[in-house]
Design a protein around this motif. Structure first.
Motif, PDB file in Angstrom:
ATOM      1  N   SER A 289      41.478 -11.326  16.729  1.00  0.00           N
ATOM      2  CA  SER A 289      42.739 -12.049  16.952  1.00  0.00           C
ATOM      3  C   SER A 289      42.933 -12.454  18.405  1.00  0.00           C
ATOM      4  O   SER A 289      43.590 -13.450  18.689  1.00  0.00           O
ATOM      5  CB  SER A 289      43.927 -11.184  16.502  1.00  0.00           C
ATOM      6  N   ILE A 290      42.357 -11.692  19.334  1.00  0.00           N
ATOM      7  CA  ILE A 290      42.547 -12.024  20.754  1.00  0.00           C
ATOM      8  C   ILE A 290      41.278 -12.667  21.321  1.00  0.00           C
ATOM      9  O   ILE A 290      41.106 -12.763  22.535  1.00  0.00           O
ATOM     10  CB  ILE A 290      42.976 -10.783  21.571  1.00  0.00           C
ATOM     11  N   GLU A 291      40.403 -13.104  20.419  1.00  0.00           N
ATOM     12  CA  GLU A 291      39.173 -13.812  20.788  1.00  0.00           C
ATOM     13  C   GLU A 291      38.400 -13.089  21.903  1.00  0.00           C
ATOM     14  O   GLU A 291      38.223 -13.631  22.997  1.00  0.00           O
ATOM     15  CB  GLU A 291      39.484 -15.272  21.153  1.00  0.00           C
ATOM     16  N   PRO A 292      37.926 -11.869  21.591  1.00  0.00           N
ATOM     17  CA  PRO A 292      37.157 -11.134  22.600  1.00  0.00           C
ATOM     18  C   PRO A 292      35.787 -11.789  22.786  1.00  0.00           C
ATOM     19  O   PRO A 292      35.416 -12.668  22.006  1.00  0.00           O
ATOM     20  CB  PRO A 292      36.998  -9.758  21.950  1.00  0.00           C
ATOM     21  N   GLU A 293      35.049 -11.349  23.816  1.00  0.00           N
ATOM     22  CA  GLU A 293      33.703 -11.898  23.997  1.00  0.00           C
ATOM     23  C   GLU A 293      32.673 -11.022  23.305  1.00  0.00           C
ATOM     24  O   GLU A 293      31.646 -11.499  22.849  1.00  0.00           O
ATOM     25  CB  GLU A 293      33.394 -12.007  25.487  1.00  0.00           C
ATOM     26  N   LEU A 294      32.978  -9.716  23.263  1.00  0.00           N
ATOM     27  CA  LEU A 294      32.019  -8.771  22.684  1.00  0.00           C
ATOM     28  C   LEU A 294      32.746  -7.855  21.696  1.00  0.00           C
ATOM     29  O   LEU A 294      33.838  -7.371  21.992  1.00  0.00           O
ATOM     30  CB  LEU A 294      31.405  -7.917  23.814  1.00  0.00           C
ATOM     31  N   ILE A 295      32.141  -7.660  20.536  1.00  0.00           N
ATOM     32  CA  ILE A 295      32.685  -6.659  19.605  1.00  0.00           C
ATOM     33  C   ILE A 295      31.612  -5.612  19.351  1.00  0.00           C
ATOM     34  O   ILE A 295      30.470  -5.945  19.005  1.00  0.00           O
ATOM     35  CB  ILE A 295      33.143  -7.271  18.266  1.00  0.00           C
ATOM     36  N   VAL A 296      31.970  -4.350  19.560  1.00  0.00           N
ATOM     37  CA  VAL A 296      31.095  -3.249  19.208  1.00  0.00           C
ATOM     38  C   VAL A 296      31.445  -2.865  17.775  1.00  0.00           C
ATOM     39  O   VAL A 296      32.577  -2.490  17.476  1.00  0.00           O
ATOM     40  CB  VAL A 296      31.293  -2.053  20.173  1.00  0.00           C
ATOM     41  N   LEU A 297      30.478  -3.010  16.882  1.00  0.00           N
ATOM     42  CA  LEU A 297      30.682  -2.702  15.461  1.00  0.00           C
ATOM     43  C   LEU A 297      30.009  -1.367  15.195  1.00  0.00           C
ATOM     44  O   LEU A 297      28.783  -1.281  15.182  1.00  0.00           O
ATOM     45  CB  LEU A 297      30.044  -3.800  14.599  1.00  0.00           C
ATOM     46  N   ASP A 298      30.816  -0.315  15.052  1.00  0.00           N
ATOM     47  CA  ASP A 298      30.245   1.027  14.888  1.00  0.00           C
ATOM     48  C   ASP A 298      30.262   1.402  13.405  1.00  0.00           C
ATOM     49  O   ASP A 298      31.287   1.827  12.889  1.00  0.00           O
ATOM     50  CB  ASP A 298      31.048   2.038  15.723  1.00  0.00           C
ATOM     51  N   GLU A 299      29.163   1.207  12.733  1.00  0.00           N
ATOM     52  CA  GLU A 299      29.040   1.476  11.286  1.00  0.00           C
ATOM     53  C   GLU A 299      30.177   0.794  10.512  1.00  0.00           C
ATOM     54  O   GLU A 299      30.879   1.460   9.736  1.00  0.00           O
ATOM     55  CB  GLU A 299      29.081   2.989  11.017  1.00  0.00           C
ATOM     56  N   PRO A 300      30.365  -0.531  10.694  1.00  0.00           N
ATOM     57  CA  PRO A 300      31.564  -1.170  10.120  1.00  0.00           C
ATOM     58  C   PRO A 300      31.596  -1.184   8.601  1.00  0.00           C
ATOM     59  O   PRO A 300      32.648  -1.373   8.014  1.00  0.00           O
ATOM     60  CB  PRO A 300      31.503  -2.601  10.670  1.00  0.00           C
ATOM     61  N   THR A 301      30.431  -0.990   7.951  1.00  0.00           N
ATOM     62  CA  THR A 301      30.426  -1.072   6.484  1.00  0.00           C
ATOM     63  C   THR A 301      30.083   0.265   5.822  1.00  0.00           C
ATOM     64  O   THR A 301      29.936   0.326   4.605  1.00  0.00           O
ATOM     65  CB  THR A 301      29.427  -2.148   5.998  1.00  0.00           C
ATOM     66  N   ALA A 302      30.014   1.327   6.627  1.00  0.00           N
ATOM     67  CA  ALA A 302      29.544   2.610   6.080  1.00  0.00           C
ATOM     68  C   ALA A 302      30.464   3.167   4.992  1.00  0.00           C
ATOM     69  O   ALA A 302      30.018   3.890   4.117  1.00  0.00           O
ATOM     70  CB  ALA A 302      29.377   3.622   7.202  1.00  0.00           C
ATOM     71  N   SER A 303      31.765   2.821   5.053  1.00  0.00           N
ATOM     72  CA  SER A 303      32.684   3.400   4.066  1.00  0.00           C
ATOM     73  C   SER A 303      32.854   2.496   2.838  1.00  0.00           C
ATOM     74  O   SER A 303      33.681   2.769   1.980  1.00  0.00           O
ATOM     75  CB  SER A 303      34.052   3.644   4.725  1.00  0.00           C
TER      76      SER A 303
END
Ligand SMILES: Nc1ncnc2c1ncn2[C@@H]1O[C@H](COP(=O)(O)OP(=O)(O)OP(=O)(O)O)[C@@H](O)[C@H]1O
Length: 253
Positions: free
Chosen positions: A165-179
């Motif tokens: 939503s705030i248009e970041p430059e980098l997103i750290v995805l830490d196991e985003p689909t594990a659950s």
């Protein structure tokens, strides 16, 4: 362009051996860099160090050439909006007492003064929330629900919508689909790839799932016992030059 440069990063918890030891890597703008390794190898510790949620023992973290490892909270503010994180468990990331629309608007309200959005535009809260829900392929009627009234996959889409939503430059995805179940996993991974391209995002994609990491990433790193074993281009995953540990991970999948 180089976005993130990590040099010799080391972090240990009190009384334990280093959870992350002497880690060095670079992440380029626009790419998805994958990090794979078995449970307990230090992946989440690295994520928390990069976000400055955890203090580091030694080494450096540069964002666009600026060292950020020693900045205090006030000095970190401009970076907080540029680097976002999506955690494994969307239920823990969303306030159960807030309607989805209120959780979604929260980062925008927090950083409003410093934002210069190019993809999304704010005319009203309702319109902004609708844009965000559409971006993650959710219907606008979910805005008035509470997190427990959503499925796990829908909740994770909401946390992704919050992060972008705030248009970041980098997103750290830490196991985003594990659950998530396998079908929702595939859908969320495809969505993340689309968003990276549309919003010109860069990802550090962390997972124990080699198949997911190789599907998402242009470059990959393999971690074991707090150390980086090797890094390589995704198309070199099956090369005979791979480290024996990487070959072991491949054989499990
Ligand atoms: N807050 C903490 N205090 C003490 N030790 C910790 C803490 N958090 C993690 N550790 C230890 O640091 C090591 C790395 O843990 P970490 O959570 O970073 O691994 P991980 O690769 O993300 O694991 P998983 O895939 O299971 O989430 C482990 O030995 C863990 O027990």
């Amino acid at each position: 362009m180089n976005l993130l440069t990590v040099k010799q990063l080391t972090k240990s918890y009190q009384g334990s051996k280093a959870a992350v030891s002497n880690l060095s890597f670079e992440l380029n703008k626009g790419e998805c860099l994958g990090l794979v390794g078995e449970s307990g190898c230090g992946k989440s510790t690295l994520a928390r160090c990069l976000l400055r949620i955890e203090p580091i023992d030694s080494g450096s973290i540069q964002f666009k050439g600026e060292p950020i490892e020693k900045l205090n909270e006030r000095q970190l503010l401009p970076y907080r909006k540029k680097i976002q994180i999506v955690f494994q468990n969307p239920s823990a990331a969303l306030n159960p007492k807030l309607k989805i629309k209120d959780s979604l608007i929260d980062p925008f309200v927090q950083y409003r003064k410093e934002l210069n959005l190019s993809h999304f535009s704010y005319t009203s809260k309702e319109a902004f929330v609708k844009q965000l829900l559409e971006a993650v392929e959710l219907t606008p009627d979910l805005a008035d629900r509470y997190p427990h009234e959503l499925s796990g996959g829908q909740r994770q889409r909401v946390t992704i919508a919050r992060a972008i939503s705030i248009e970041p430059e980098l997103i750290v995805l830490d196991e985003p689909t594990a659950s998530l179940d396998v079908i929702s996993q595939g859908a969320v991974l495809s969505l993340l790839t689309e968003l990276r391209e549309t919003l010109n995002l860069s990802y550090l994609f962390i997972s124990h799932d080699l198949a997911a990491v190789s599907q998402m990433s242009q470059r990959m790193m393999v971690m074991k016992n707090g150390k980086l074993i090797e890094q390589f281009n995704r198309d070199q995953l099956f090369s005979k030059e791979r480290h024996s540990y990487t070959k072991e991970l491949i054989s499990i999948f």
